[in-house]
Design a protein around this motif. Sequence first.
Motif, PDB file in Angstrom:
ATOM      1  N   SER A 127       0.821  -1.205   0.000  1.00 29.74           N
ATOM      2  CA  SER A 127       0.000   0.000   0.000  1.00 29.74           C
ATOM      3  C   SER A 127       0.860   1.262   0.000  1.00 29.74           C
ATOM      4  O   SER A 127       0.335   2.371   0.068  1.00 29.74           O
ATOM      5  CB  SER A 127      -0.903   0.007   1.246  1.00 29.74           C
ATOM      6  OG  SER A 127      -0.111   0.023   2.425  1.00 29.74           O
ATOM      7  N   ARG A 128       2.173   1.112  -0.117  1.00 34.29           N
ATOM      8  CA  ARG A 128       3.092   2.250   0.001  1.00 34.29           C
ATOM      9  C   ARG A 128       3.581   2.803  -1.336  1.00 34.29           C
ATOM     10  O   ARG A 128       4.309   3.785  -1.371  1.00 34.29           O
ATOM     11  CB  ARG A 128       4.319   1.845   0.835  1.00 34.29           C
ATOM     12  CG  ARG A 128       3.992   1.493   2.272  1.00 34.29           C
ATOM     13  CD  ARG A 128       5.252   1.118   3.035  1.00 34.29           C
ATOM     14  NE  ARG A 128       4.967   0.866   4.441  1.00 34.29           N
ATOM     15  CZ  ARG A 128       4.946   1.793   5.385  1.00 34.29           C
ATOM     16  NH1 ARG A 128       5.199   3.047   5.055  1.00 34.29           N
ATOM     17  NH2 ARG A 128       4.679   1.498   6.638  1.00 34.29           N
ATOM     18  N   VAL A 129       3.184   2.195  -2.441  1.00 39.05           N
ATOM     19  CA  VAL A 129       3.768   2.601  -3.723  1.00 39.05           C
ATOM     20  C   VAL A 129       2.824   3.415  -4.596  1.00 39.05           C
ATOM     21  O   VAL A 129       3.160   3.782  -5.716  1.00 39.05           O
ATOM     22  CB  VAL A 129       4.274   1.371  -4.509  1.00 39.05           C
ATOM     23  CG1 VAL A 129       5.442   0.727  -3.790  1.00 39.05           C
ATOM     24  CG2 VAL A 129       3.155   0.369  -4.729  1.00 39.05           C
ATOM     25  N   GLY A 130       1.628   3.718  -4.100  1.00 39.50           N
ATOM     26  CA  GLY A 130       0.731   4.589  -4.852  1.00 39.50           C
ATOM     27  C   GLY A 130       0.101   3.955  -6.072  1.00 39.50           C
ATOM     28  O   GLY A 130      -0.091   4.614  -7.093  1.00 39.50           O
ATOM     29  N   VAL A 134       8.436   3.415 -12.262  1.00 37.75           N
ATOM     30  CA  VAL A 134       9.574   3.645 -11.373  1.00 37.75           C
ATOM     31  C   VAL A 134       9.055   4.225 -10.063  1.00 37.75           C
ATOM     32  O   VAL A 134       8.321   5.222 -10.060  1.00 37.75           O
ATOM     33  CB  VAL A 134      10.589   4.622 -12.009  1.00 37.75           C
ATOM     34  CG1 VAL A 134      11.734   4.882 -11.041  1.00 37.75           C
ATOM     35  CG2 VAL A 134      11.108   4.074 -13.334  1.00 37.75           C
ATOM     36  N   TYR A 135       9.393   3.593  -8.956  1.00 37.96           N
ATOM     37  CA  TYR A 135       8.969   4.060  -7.633  1.00 37.96           C
ATOM     38  C   TYR A 135       9.961   5.101  -7.134  1.00 37.96           C
ATOM     39  O   TYR A 135      11.169   4.836  -7.059  1.00 37.96           O
ATOM     40  CB  TYR A 135       8.893   2.872  -6.673  1.00 37.96           C
ATOM     41  CG  TYR A 135       8.526   3.228  -5.255  1.00 37.96           C
ATOM     42  CD1 TYR A 135       7.444   4.058  -4.969  1.00 37.96           C
ATOM     43  CD2 TYR A 135       9.256   2.716  -4.184  1.00 37.96           C
ATOM     44  CE1 TYR A 135       7.096   4.374  -3.672  1.00 37.96           C
ATOM     45  CE2 TYR A 135       8.917   3.019  -2.874  1.00 37.96           C
ATOM     46  CZ  TYR A 135       7.841   3.850  -2.630  1.00 37.96           C
ATOM     47  OH  TYR A 135       7.492   4.164  -1.338  1.00 37.96           O
ATOM     48  N   CYS A 136       9.477   6.290  -6.796  1.00 33.52           N
ATOM     49  CA  CYS A 136      10.363   7.379  -6.382  1.00 33.52           C
ATOM     50  C   CYS A 136      10.794   7.274  -4.923  1.00 33.52           C
ATOM     51  O   CYS A 136      11.620   8.059  -4.461  1.00 33.52           O
ATOM     52  CB  CYS A 136       9.685   8.732  -6.626  1.00 33.52           C
ATOM     53  SG  CYS A 136       8.254   9.043  -5.576  1.00 33.52           S
ATOM     54  N   GLY A 137      10.231   6.321  -4.193  1.00 32.32           N
ATOM     55  CA  GLY A 137      10.647   6.106  -2.810  1.00 32.32           C
ATOM     56  C   GLY A 137       9.687   6.618  -1.765  1.00 32.32           C
ATOM     57  O   GLY A 137       9.887   6.400  -0.572  1.00 32.32           O
TER      58      GLY A 137
END
Length: 202
Positions: free
Chosen positions: A66-69, A148-151
């Motif tokens: 649930s943390r990657v949008g 790409v996950y920006c963090g």
Amino acid sequence: MMVRIRKRAEARSAVSATKRTMKANAELTGLVLCGGNSRRMGTDKAVLDLGGGRGLDIQVQSSFSSRVGLGSSAAVTVASVAALLALQDKGIDLPIVFALGLESSRRAQNGMGSGADVAASTYGGVVRYLMDGDVTSLDIAPPVFSMVYCGYKKPTPEVIEIVHTFEAAHPNEAAAIFTEMEKLTVDAEQALLGGDAGLVGH
């Protein structure tokens, strides 16, 4: 995403989930649709009547973070709506699921949020979505894209506030960006319908 819901003998509801954020969204969905009180949202009138003042047991399972949008909040909201409707033997009518999911999502986000993620979670596949709630499923195979996950990710209301602040300070630039976004979206739809995913974004 899987949501299981059953009625409890007592009035109090209980929510368990593999992810804390998803637990909160399932809880808010139950509150909006079935009535209840919370410090965040006040008292809500029930949209769905469970009967006898009974609470719910809600169990949420998810195979992605649930943390990657990627729309996990909308996914658990839609799944919870569908489960609540099934619990009442109302059947699962997608326009109704979408309407209730959108209402629940916007209440939880202080009236903000486009609803595009709710539409995608409700109908699946590739959809065209307009802010007035118009949803059209496109008869095309979902293309394969790299992301790409920006963090980090920000809650939707915070992102919308950033956009509103920029729009107020730079109205012309904001208008130009919105126009270009709309053009890119229309061009992407035409490219996908034409079977050329490689044109998307160009």
